[in-house]
Write a protein that holds these residues in place. Sequence first.
Motif: not given
Length: 378
Positions: A301-305, A314-321, A341-352
């Motif tokens: 996710s890319v969302t506003t700060n 911020e809690a997952t690290g899976f995106g940008r502000l 990359p797919p491996e980073d997406r997998q880590v972010g998905q699991e964290a969320a």
Amino acid sequence: MRIPDRFDVTVMLDYYAPYVSGLTEAARITAEGLVARGWKIAVVCARHDRSLPAHEVINGVHVFRAPVLAHVSRGFIAPHLPVLASRLAARSDLLHMHLPNPEAAFVAALRRKTPLVVTYHIDTFLPDSPVNRFGMRVVDASCAAAIRRADLVITNSEDQARGSRIWPVIRRRALRPIASPCVDRNGGSPTMREGDGLHIGFMGRITVDKGIEYLIRAFRGIDDPAARLLIAGDYTTVAGGSNIAQLREEAGNDPRIRFTGLLRGERVRDFYASIDVFALPSISESFGIVQVEAMMAGKPSVTTNLPGSRYPVEATGFGRLVEPRDPVALREALLEMAALPPEDRQVGQEAATKLFGGETFLDAHEEAYRAILNGARP
């Protein structure tokens, strides 16, 4: 179904199903989840659509609707709503109000001795004008009055609470952050994809506070003819009206931009399966259920700060502000996340999924309710 003599909890809010917004969905999913666990739940709301019945049962939840005399911007005049809410509260062990709500102060004052829980979702946002600024001050004052009487205040995160205009009032009450319920949207089919180009998605109400025009400007700066922007959400029955005409003008004759309208059921899963990165460019936001559901489906996710809406990233690290109203920064962040990359997406998905998935929100509500009903500090 017979109406019970008493309820465990009466839930009060302005709009309820079939109306769709983040606030109404959070209330609906929580109410239906509690019913499935054996709680007797009543919802009192406005009859925003005259075709809706004054009382019906939706998935086990008793929904009572007060008549609306007139609509005013995103709100309405419904003088019977506080009266109906107080009557149901008198027949309930606990009253749970979802704010912002201009009737909040009256309902809190009329509830008598029924314990009160308040979920404060977001500060009221209206397009800038002298009338709207006055309206926001009135709603802020009503919400603050209700919160002063609350036994417990719930927010999506402490970050959201601290960023609120009425934080000086909230901080003096018992506060419990409970993230809004987020549904697992995995398992869809990419039926909305058109080729192998970059697909960016937005989902939410099509309104001025979502900042969609900045997303369109960001996307139109991408030269790739195979790229697509999918903008999903209701623009026909939105409280206060939609800015769809402005957005269509922003989109111009770009054939890569598609407005899908409101999606329901499996179509929501298909939407997430069809995109590479999710965008939430809001200029007013408190959490963003849709961005978390995108993360849980493996889409960054890319969302506003903004206070609250930045918390999931911020809690997952899976995106940008990015800062609000900055299409250049938004475009750069979307392109960066699309290349994840797919491996980073997998880590972010699991964290969320670990943080926001499952029924932890129901566990937290039950724990808070029982603490209040047992006379303990939540």
